[in-house]
Scaffold this motif. Structure first.
Motif, mmCIF file in Angstrom:
data_model
loop_
_atom_site.group_PDB
_atom_site.id
_atom_site.type_symbol
_atom_site.label_atom_id
_atom_site.label_comp_id
_atom_site.label_asym_id
_atom_site.label_seq_id
_atom_site.Cartn_x
_atom_site.Cartn_y
_atom_site.Cartn_z
ATOM 1 N N LYS A 195 7.125 6.657 2.372
ATOM 2 C CA LYS A 195 7.328 6.909 3.805
ATOM 3 C C LYS A 195 6.906 8.312 4.220
ATOM 4 N N GLU A 196 6.457 9.133 3.283
ATOM 5 C CA GLU A 196 5.980 10.480 3.594
ATOM 6 C C GLU A 196 4.460 10.591 3.463
ATOM 7 N N PRO A 221 -6.125 8.859 12.201
ATOM 8 C CA PRO A 221 -4.947 9.381 12.910
ATOM 9 C C PRO A 221 -3.880 9.867 11.925
ATOM 10 N N SER A 222 -2.958 10.619 12.435
ATOM 11 C CA SER A 222 -1.802 11.021 11.624
ATOM 12 C C SER A 222 -0.949 9.780 11.360
ATOM 13 N N ARG A 223 -0.048 9.898 10.423
ATOM 14 C CA ARG A 223 0.874 8.793 10.136
ATOM 15 C C ARG A 223 1.665 8.432 11.388
ATOM 16 N N ASP A 224 2.200 9.468 12.071
ATOM 17 C CA ASP A 224 2.964 9.217 13.292
ATOM 18 C C ASP A 224 2.108 8.541 14.352
ATOM 19 N N ALA A 280 -3.690 7.870 1.961
ATOM 20 C CA ALA A 280 -3.809 6.439 1.658
ATOM 21 C C ALA A 280 -5.276 5.997 1.691
ATOM 22 N N ALA A 281 -6.013 6.438 2.714
ATOM 23 C CA ALA A 281 -7.429 6.066 2.827
ATOM 24 C C ALA A 281 -8.233 6.662 1.676
ATOM 25 N N ASN A 282 -7.965 7.900 1.342
ATOM 26 C CA ASN A 282 -8.659 8.568 0.245
ATOM 27 C C ASN A 282 -8.409 7.839 -1.066
ATOM 28 N N ASP A 283 -7.160 7.503 -1.344
ATOM 29 C CA ASP A 283 -6.807 6.802 -2.573
ATOM 30 C C ASP A 283 -7.490 5.440 -2.650
ATOM 31 N N GLY A 311 0.794 -1.176 0.000
ATOM 32 C CA GLY A 311 0.000 0.000 0.000
ATOM 33 C C GLY A 311 0.852 1.263 0.000
ATOM 34 N N ILE A 312 0.156 2.333 -0.067
ATOM 35 C CA ILE A 312 0.790 3.647 -0.140
ATOM 36 C C ILE A 312 1.679 3.899 1.074
ATOM 37 N N LEU A 313 1.198 3.583 2.255
ATOM 38 C CA LEU A 313 1.982 3.846 3.468
ATOM 39 C C LEU A 313 3.277 3.037 3.484
ATOM 40 N N HIS A 314 3.248 1.892 2.836
ATOM 41 C CA HIS A 314 4.436 1.039 2.768
ATOM 42 C C HIS A 314 5.419 1.563 1.730
ATOM 43 N N ARG A 315 4.902 1.994 0.578
ATOM 44 C CA ARG A 315 5.764 2.470 -0.512
ATOM 45 C C ARG A 315 6.311 3.875 -0.273
#
Length: 81
Positions: free
Chosen positions: A7-8, A43-46, A14-17, A1-5
């Motif tokens: 890192k920013e 939540p935020s990524r962090d 990611a949810a929107n996409d 997924g986006i969060l994996h590919r």
């Protein structure tokens, strides 16, 4: 997924996409509106990675493993949509 590919990337991006590509075509305007309202609560990524034990190489390795194993399941689901 986006969060994996990426890192920013943010969780909301990611949810929107994912929603736009997969579920939105099957939702009417009311359901889509509920999603967009709920998107403001992610939540935020962090914050997400903190709940998962902190962002680390091990976490990204585990994410990659999960994604590769889950792709077959998702393919079967998508073939029925």
């Amino acid at each position: 997924g986006i969060l994996h590919r990426d890192k920013e990337a943010s969780v909301s991006t990611a949810a929107n996409d994912a929603y736009t590509k997969v579920l939105q075509p099957y939702h009417g305007w009311i359901t889509s509106g509920v999603f967009w309202a709920a998107l403001k609560l992610v939540p935020s990524r962090d914050g997400l990675f903190e709940k998962l034990g902190g962002e680390s190489d091990k976490l990204h390795e585990d994410m990659g493993t999960f994604i590769s194993q889950f792709e077959g399941v998702l393919s079967k689901i998508h073939s029925h949509m």
